[in-house]
Scaffold this motif. Structure first.
Motif, PDB file in Angstrom:
ATOM      1  N   VAL A 393       0.858  -0.967  -0.032  1.00  0.00           N
ATOM      2  CA  VAL A 393      -0.043   0.213  -0.073  1.00  0.00           C
ATOM      3  C   VAL A 393       0.903   1.013  -0.049  1.00  0.00           C
ATOM      4  CG1 VAL A 393      -1.567   1.451   1.478  1.00  0.00           C
ATOM      5  CG2 VAL A 393      -1.747  -1.064   1.074  1.00  0.00           C
ATOM      6  N   ARG A 394       0.629   2.368  -0.577  1.00  0.00           N
ATOM      7  CA  ARG A 394       1.264   3.511  -0.791  1.00  0.00           C
ATOM      8  C   ARG A 394       1.000   4.258   0.310  1.00  0.00           C
ATOM      9  NH1 ARG A 394       2.559   6.904  -5.820  1.00  0.00           N
ATOM     10  NH2 ARG A 394       0.296   7.337  -5.903  1.00  0.00           N
ATOM     11  N   CYS A 395       1.783   4.429   1.051  1.00  0.00           N
ATOM     12  CA  CYS A 395       1.163   5.472   2.328  1.00  0.00           C
ATOM     13  C   CYS A 395       0.781   6.902   1.680  1.00  0.00           C
ATOM     14  CB  CYS A 395       2.469   5.683   3.295  1.00  0.00           C
ATOM     15  SG  CYS A 395       2.130   6.866   4.686  1.00  0.00           S
ATOM     16  N   PRO A 396      -0.311   7.580   2.221  1.00  0.00           N
ATOM     17  CA  PRO A 396      -0.698   8.694   1.886  1.00  0.00           C
ATOM     18  C   PRO A 396       0.341   9.972   2.597  1.00  0.00           C
ATOM     19  CG  PRO A 396      -2.170   7.691   3.245  1.00  0.00           C
ATOM     20  CD  PRO A 396      -1.089   6.585   3.208  1.00  0.00           C
ATOM     21  N   ASN A 397       1.050   9.309   3.185  1.00  0.00           N
ATOM     22  CA  ASN A 397       2.083  10.260   3.703  1.00  0.00           C
ATOM     23  C   ASN A 397       1.391  11.507   4.239  1.00  0.00           C
ATOM     24  OD1 ASN A 397       4.684  11.417   4.103  1.00  0.00           O
ATOM     25  ND2 ASN A 397       5.175  12.163   1.932  1.00  0.00           N
ATOM     26  N   THR A 403       9.205  11.326   0.783  1.00  0.00           N
ATOM     27  CA  THR A 403       8.577  10.801  -0.598  1.00  0.00           C
ATOM     28  C   THR A 403       8.167   9.702  -0.402  1.00  0.00           C
ATOM     29  OG1 THR A 403      10.714   9.769  -0.676  1.00  0.00           O
ATOM     30  CG2 THR A 403      10.559  11.863  -1.596  1.00  0.00           C
ATOM     31  N   ALA A 404       7.436   9.319  -1.442  1.00  0.00           N
ATOM     32  CA  ALA A 404       6.510   8.100  -1.596  1.00  0.00           C
ATOM     33  C   ALA A 404       7.105   7.022  -1.046  1.00  0.00           C
ATOM     34  CB  ALA A 404       6.018   7.786  -2.878  1.00  0.00           C
ATOM     35  N   HIS A 405       6.348   6.359  -0.319  1.00  0.00           N
ATOM     36  CA  HIS A 405       6.739   4.871   0.584  1.00  0.00           C
ATOM     37  C   HIS A 405       5.526   3.987   0.663  1.00  0.00           C
ATOM     38  CE1 HIS A 405       5.957   7.865   3.467  1.00  0.00           C
ATOM     39  NE2 HIS A 405       5.384   6.775   4.215  1.00  0.00           N
ATOM     40  N   TYR A 406       5.928   3.030   1.009  1.00  0.00           N
ATOM     41  CA  TYR A 406       4.945   1.629   0.818  1.00  0.00           C
ATOM     42  C   TYR A 406       4.897   0.699   2.044  1.00  0.00           C
ATOM     43  CZ  TYR A 406       4.899   3.324  -4.272  1.00  0.00           C
ATOM     44  OH  TYR A 406       4.812   3.994  -5.199  1.00  0.00           O
ATOM     45  N   ALA A 453      12.911 -11.828   9.336  1.00  0.00           N
ATOM     46  CA  ALA A 453      12.633 -10.330   9.021  1.00  0.00           C
ATOM     47  C   ALA A 453      12.633 -10.145   7.667  1.00  0.00           C
ATOM     48  CB  ALA A 453      13.940  -9.700   9.741  1.00  0.00           C
ATOM     49  N   GLN A 454      11.392  -9.521   7.350  1.00  0.00           N
ATOM     50  CA  GLN A 454      11.056  -9.334   6.064  1.00  0.00           C
ATOM     51  C   GLN A 454      11.147  -7.761   5.914  1.00  0.00           C
ATOM     52  OE1 GLN A 454      10.398 -10.983   3.140  1.00  0.00           O
ATOM     53  NE2 GLN A 454      11.219 -12.738   4.574  1.00  0.00           N
ATOM     54  N   PRO A 455      11.693  -6.979   4.874  1.00  0.00           N
ATOM     55  CA  PRO A 455      11.802  -5.687   4.625  1.00  0.00           C
ATOM     56  C   PRO A 455      10.273  -5.030   4.502  1.00  0.00           C
ATOM     57  CG  PRO A 455      13.436  -6.503   3.169  1.00  0.00           C
ATOM     58  CD  PRO A 455      12.419  -7.723   3.702  1.00  0.00           C
ATOM     59  N   VAL A 456      10.062  -4.006   5.180  1.00  0.00           N
ATOM     60  CA  VAL A 456       8.678  -3.375   5.049  1.00  0.00           C
ATOM     61  C   VAL A 456       8.425  -2.840   3.669  1.00  0.00           C
ATOM     62  CG1 VAL A 456       6.963  -1.548   5.620  1.00  0.00           C
ATOM     63  CG2 VAL A 456       8.197  -2.948   7.514  1.00  0.00           C
ATOM     64  N   ASP A 457       9.291  -2.099   3.319  1.00  0.00           N
ATOM     65  CA  ASP A 457       9.215  -1.403   1.870  1.00  0.00           C
ATOM     66  C   ASP A 457      10.441  -1.749   1.145  1.00  0.00           C
ATOM     67  OD1 ASP A 457       9.271   0.331   0.049  1.00  0.00           O
ATOM     68  OD2 ASP A 457       8.719   2.140   0.977  1.00  0.00           O
ATOM     69  N   LEU A 458      10.146  -2.725  -0.076  1.00  0.00           N
ATOM     70  CA  LEU A 458      11.367  -3.108  -0.692  1.00  0.00           C
ATOM     71  C   LEU A 458      12.160  -2.057  -1.279  1.00  0.00           C
ATOM     72  CD1 LEU A 458       9.962  -6.506  -2.315  1.00  0.00           C
ATOM     73  CD2 LEU A 458      11.886  -6.094  -0.783  1.00  0.00           C
ATOM     74  N   ASP A 459      11.496  -0.913  -1.940  1.00  0.00           N
ATOM     75  CA  ASP A 459      12.096  -0.023  -2.540  1.00  0.00           C
ATOM     76  C   ASP A 459      13.182   0.772  -1.539  1.00  0.00           C
ATOM     77  OD1 ASP A 459      12.547   1.729  -4.763  1.00  0.00           O
ATOM     78  OD2 ASP A 459      10.776   2.929  -4.522  1.00  0.00           O
ATOM     79  N   ARG A 460      12.491   1.109  -0.476  1.00  0.00           N
ATOM     80  CA  ARG A 460      13.619   1.931   0.268  1.00  0.00           C
ATOM     81  C   ARG A 460      14.414   0.833   1.054  1.00  0.00           C
ATOM     82  NH1 ARG A 460      12.169   7.001   2.357  1.00  0.00           N
ATOM     83  NH2 ARG A 460      10.703   7.769   1.077  1.00  0.00           N
TER      84      ARG A 460
END
Lengths: 674, 346
Positions: A393-397, A403-406, A453-460
């Motif tokens: 889910v993209r965080c509405p920040n 910046t955008a994060h998931y 442990a699994q990364p929360v936001d793969l991109d970051r």
């Protein structure tokens, strides 16, 4: 050493299997991940689970799941088993697929999450592989939403009233909500009593669809669901307490239960039984209806619609939302609660989110970025469920701070994230320590502690690996210190291994003057744990210590949060003092075992060493924080990184912090930092 | 080759010296360490040293070389601390200086003396055998007092110059109390250091008697020229059987070096073990005091003496101090009597 992997064994109907020939036909083990050179371990497990492998004359179409953890004092103490038994027709059609291993890994929650796993493939090899629950993440799905549906409230109150009456076997009819009810009961019991002395008696064991006329009961709390049995009546003496618990759970999830646990003074009681007694004693009498009305409480299978005042608000975006493009659906996140829309903390921007209804994204490894998830229109329910399980889910920040994060689509079920900050001067090496910790997590070294442990936001996560970890480890270059005046998100992981999943977010807090930085203050208002990174090259007579330590402690004291924040003081750069006592001693010890006595001994040694080196000021976090530990570590293993970076003992402070902040719930974990 | 070397001596002082590579060949070390002979030109004298440094060859490469160099330095520093600033006994190779935290770390060690005992096996003159045994065991006792175990004693790491032993190569040395690892080579490798420990043995932690396994076998080897691979071989050597009784046993059952020295009739007192810094001990005590302040139910410092029994408990036995006070009063009385006698006598 605890392993995070699980063994599996497949049973089929017949007279021969890996344990040899049977006199009478029955379920025989035909494939297993246990060592094939010896049948001793296979025999041991067969003998343990045999009472629950017995078959009835006639089966049912749906599988039944049996789960139990073996209590202390038994031959399999500390282990657990999940059996998926299938018998669509007579006994010859029966098969069973077992997962078993550490009870810290195979929890009731994991057992329920795996209900849709592709169980028992037809041709499981004779030497089957072990099962890594982490790698099954795509097949695991929580039931937080379903468990907290207001419509489930009445059957849940009934069931919980029986649970609160004490450990034993409880029978209830099979309904469509069986799994959700079990999820809810496990959630409530886990928050109330996980890790306490008598937890073995209260941990939920279950059989979800028992069609047999007779079957064995495991010791402790056992919930058996059968077809056709009458619904249980509420237990009058405990119904009020059950109602209070369920009301909190349905309204605010496990966070609300934790608040209740704290406000009701349950934290000071060290047994589940005592906590239940306190709840029963404190339950408002008005909440308890007369026994007669309790007996009329609708059964799970025959529940009535919830009263209008507790009916859920129209869910925002539940289910697939149609988009203009023909033939596809745009998926949306499951809401964490269908009623009031649970507020969830984002572990990355620390904003509060209204979870639910947000569009889903998927990480495209080819493009190295998130793309909106598009589900083919003709995808069936199972395909759609499988696609959305790995979605984000993209965080509405809120506040527009980053910046955008998931976040993972299932993030809403994890409760509040544990937020850890790294505090220390610009030269303390804390940026390198964070990088070394993330590198160790990436290598799977938490697995030695039974933690996944699994990364929360793969991109970051990939960005952090690219910008911080690889330059240090691959190119052997020093990292740029954190800029002044910043609280920088480093990485976040979904951690499991302590009984339930929870997110952990790591923040690198800038050195020196924090008092001028507003976001530092805001960060300290929500931080659960702090890693104070001490630079031993600055120790010496007359030193006032690290200004950032002192500033943070002053801010925490001013906000009244000192007692709520745990601290791990890390004597970093230990490689520079590797010949000193007791540094030399501790650098030789780095086994992945959480041992409270060893942590205490190390803490005393580091404290003594700091005093010996006139570094009293660096011990302040221990003096002022209620739970605190001290550690020897080296982020790089050398001051000459061109020799190659070899971190030493970097995960130990992190694991200690997980124990002190409640992510790990073993008896050993409870003593860490005390 | 002339270079300027900057290093720390064994007591931590920074030293800058000109180093000239000597023509003399040094016995080579096994990679990943190598050695060259240097002459250090100090302000008041020139000293010959062996410069040991990691090399990117051999098993484990540079990373293993760094680790082994640290072993050399750690042993030298602890022995230097044990002797409190005085030169430590020449039975162990002395550390002259070191630089551990640079891209090219090194250790400066005293030159080798004598010959490897490998060349003396079965041929050591009878009159030197007992002295060899005593000197070797004293060296092992010294290591124990410094809190380290050599873990690689053998005929190629122990030398003899006709008067004294010289234990060399501390690259595998470990702190007593560290987790044991696989190290050494057969037949000198103690069972607890082998890849597969015998049934019933535990890997455990490095102990003070770990080196006695190899030292005992080395004593037998030097006298007989044979490997002590069967305890029946001791039957023909009653004097060695008496000396080495229990050495080929589990570490917790092995006699210590002091016991073996006593069997040889050497009853000199053992060196005082390396003690913790008093400031460190005070710091630890403060930690437990603070812990009790924060968590009143916790235990006190496990290393501090237990508090005296509470008054309400059963009566404490008379303390020795009270006995000594009687002696004090008796002495005072005797002096008074003596004074009176002297006064009256005058």
């Amino acid at each position: 050493m605890t392993t995070s992997l699980l063994h599996q064994t497949l049973y089929r109907w017949g007279t021969t299997g890996r344990l040899g020939d049977l006199r009478d036909p029955g379920l025989c083990p035909v494939a297993s991940s246990l060592d094939p050179s010896s049948t001793a371990e296979l025999r041991r497990w067969h003998d343990l689970v045999e009472p629950w492998l017995r078959l009835g004359d006639r089966g049912v179409a749906e599988p039944s799941f049996f789960y139990t953890a073996f209590p202390a004092g038994t031959a399999a103490a500390g282990e657990a088993v999940l059996i998926r038994r299938v018998q669509p027709g007579d006994a010859r059609t029966a098969s069973a697929h077992l997962l078993f291993g550490s009870a810290g890994v195979l929890t009731p929650r994991l057992a329920l999450e795996l209900r849709d796993w592709t169980w028992a493939p037809a041709h499981l090899p004779g030497r089957a592989p072990m099962v890594n629950p982490t790698s099954l993440i795509a097949y695991r799905s929580g039931l937080s939403d379903a468990a907290r549906t207001p419509a489930l409230r009445h059957p849940l109150v009934t069931l919980m009233s029986r649970v609160l009456a004490g450990p034993g076997t409880i029978e209830a009819p099979v309904t469509d909500d069986t799994m959700a009810l079990l999820w809810a009961v496990d959630d409530i019991c886990t928050v109330l009593g996980s890790g306490l002395r008598d937890w073995d008696d209260w941990r939920v064991a279950f059989e979800t669809n028992d069609e047999r006329l007779w079957s064995a009961d495991p010791p402790g709390m056992f919930l058996r669901f059968r077809r056709g049995v009458p619904p249980p009546g509420a237990e009058p003496s405990t119904r009020a307490a059950a109602l209070a618990l369920v009301r909190q759970y349905v309204t605010g999830g496990t966070n609300a239960l934790r608040d209740l646990r704290s406000s009701a003074g349950l934290n000071e009681l060290d047994t589940m039984a005592a906590r239940v007694d306190r709840l029963i004693a404190d339950a408002p009498p008005s909440a308890a209806p007369a026994p007669a009305s309790a007996a009329r409480t609708p059964a799970p299978a025959a529940r009535t619609p919830a009263p209008a005042e507790s009916a859920p608000a129209p869910p925002r975006g539940r289910g697939p939302a149609r988009v203009a493009a023909a033939g596809t659906f745009r998926a949306s996140a499951p809401s964490s609660t269908t009623g009031k829309g649970e507020q969830v903390s984002c572990p990355i921007c620390l904003g509060r989110l209204d979870w639910g209804g947000l569009p889903l994204y998927t990480y495209d490894r080819g493009l190295n970025q998130y793309t909106e998830l598009v589900v083919p229109k003709d995808a069936n329910r199972e395909q759609r469920a499988r696609m959305t399980r790995t979605a984000s889910v993209r965080c509405p920040n809120p506040g527009d701070t980053m910046t955008a994060h998931y976040l993972p689509a299932g993030y809403g079920q994890y409760g509040s994230p544990a937020v850890y900050g790294f505090i220390g001067g610009t030269t303390s090496g804390k940026t390198h320590l964070v990088a070394a910790m993330v590198a160790a997590i990436e290598r799977g070294e938490l697995g030695g502690y039974g933690i996944t442990a699994q990364p929360v936001d793969l991109d970051r996560h990939q960005a952090f690996l690219r910008d911080m970890v690889r330059p240090l480890f691959t190119e052997s270059t020093w990292l740029t210190p954190t800029r002044e005046g910043e609280v920088a998100f480093a990485d976040a992981f979904v951690i499991s291994g302590g009984g339930r999943q929870r997110a952990v977010a790591l923040f690198d807090v800038a050195g020196s003057e924090l008092s001028n930085v507003g976001d530092a203050k805001r960060f300290l208002d929500i931080a659960d744990g702090l890693v104070f990174v001490a630079d031993p090259t600055r120790f010496g007579p007359g030193s006032l210590g690290d200004p950032s330590f002192n500033t943070v402690l002053s801010l925490l004291r001013a906000s009244g949060r000192l007692s709520r924040v745990s601290a791990a003081i890390v004597l970093n750069k230990a490689d520079l003092f590797k010949f000193d006592d007791p540094i030399a001693h501790w650098l030789t010890r780095d086994s992945a075992v959480l041992d409270a006595a060893e942590v205490l001994d190390e803490s005393a040694d580091v404290f003594g060493y700091m005093r010996q080196r006139d570094a009293e000021a660096w011990t302040r976090p221990y003096l002022e924080c209620d739970r605190a530990t001290l550690h020897v570590a080296s982020a790089t293993g050398t001051d000459a990184v061109e020799r190659g970076v070899r971190p030493q003992r970097v995960l130990r402070p992190l694991v200690a912090l997980m124990a002190m902040t409640g992510l790990l719930t073993s008896a050993e974990a409870k003593d860490i930092g005390i | 080759m002339n270079v300027r070397l900057s290093y720390r001596d064994a007591h931590g002082a920074r030293v800058d010296a000109k180093a000239v590579e000597a023509d003399q060949d040094e016995p080579p070390l096994r990679p990943p360490l190598e050695t060259v002979r240097l002459n250090l030109e100090l302000p008041d004298r020139t000293v010959a040293v062996r410069c040991v440094r990691p090399v990117d060859r051999g098993a484990g490469g540079l990373a293993e070389g760094y680790r082994r160099l640290d072993g050399e330095i750690l042993a030298g520093l602890r022995l230097a601390r044990l002797c409190d600033g005085r030169p430590y006994p020449r039975t162990v190779t002395r550390l002259v200086g070191y630089e551990a935290d640079t891209a090219a770390p090194f250790a400066l060690l005293e030159p080798l003396r004598g010959v490897e005992v490998e060349t003396l096996a079965g041929t050591l003159p009878t009159e030197q055998r007992r002295r060899f045994q005593v000197r070797l065991l004293r060296a092992v006792r010294l290591l124990g007092a410094a809190g380290i175990s050599h873990r690689g004693l053998g005929p190629d790491t122990v030398r003899w110059d006709g008067d004294d032993v010289q234990i060399t190569d501390f690259s595998q040395a470990a702190l007593i109390g560290a987790p044991r690892t696989v190290v050494g080579a057969m037949p000198w490798q103690a069972p607890e250091q082998r890849p597969e420990t015998p049934p019933g043995w535990v890997r455990g932690e490095v102990g003070p008697n770990d080196d006695l396994w190899a030292a005992g076998r080395l004593i037998f080897y030097v006298v007989t020229g044979e490997d002590l691979d069967d305890t029946a071989k001791l039957d023909a050597r009653p004097e060695l059987a008496a000396l080495l009784a229990g050495v080929i046993e589990r570490p917790e059952r092995r006699p210590d070096a002091q016991t073996l020295l006593r069997r040889l009739g050497e009853a000199d007192p053992p060196p005082r073990p390396l003690a913790a810094d008093p400031a460190f001990a005070r710091g630890r005590a403060e930690f437990f005091a603070q812990r009790r302040r924060k968590h009143p139910g916790t235990a006190p410092d496990p290393e501090s003496p237990p508090p005296p029994p509470a008054p309400a408990a059963r009566p404490a036995p008379p303390r020795p101090r009270r006995d000594r006070s009687w002696l004090l009063w008796a002495g005072v009385a005797a002096m008074v009597v003596l004074a009176v006698y002297l006064v009256l006598g005058r």
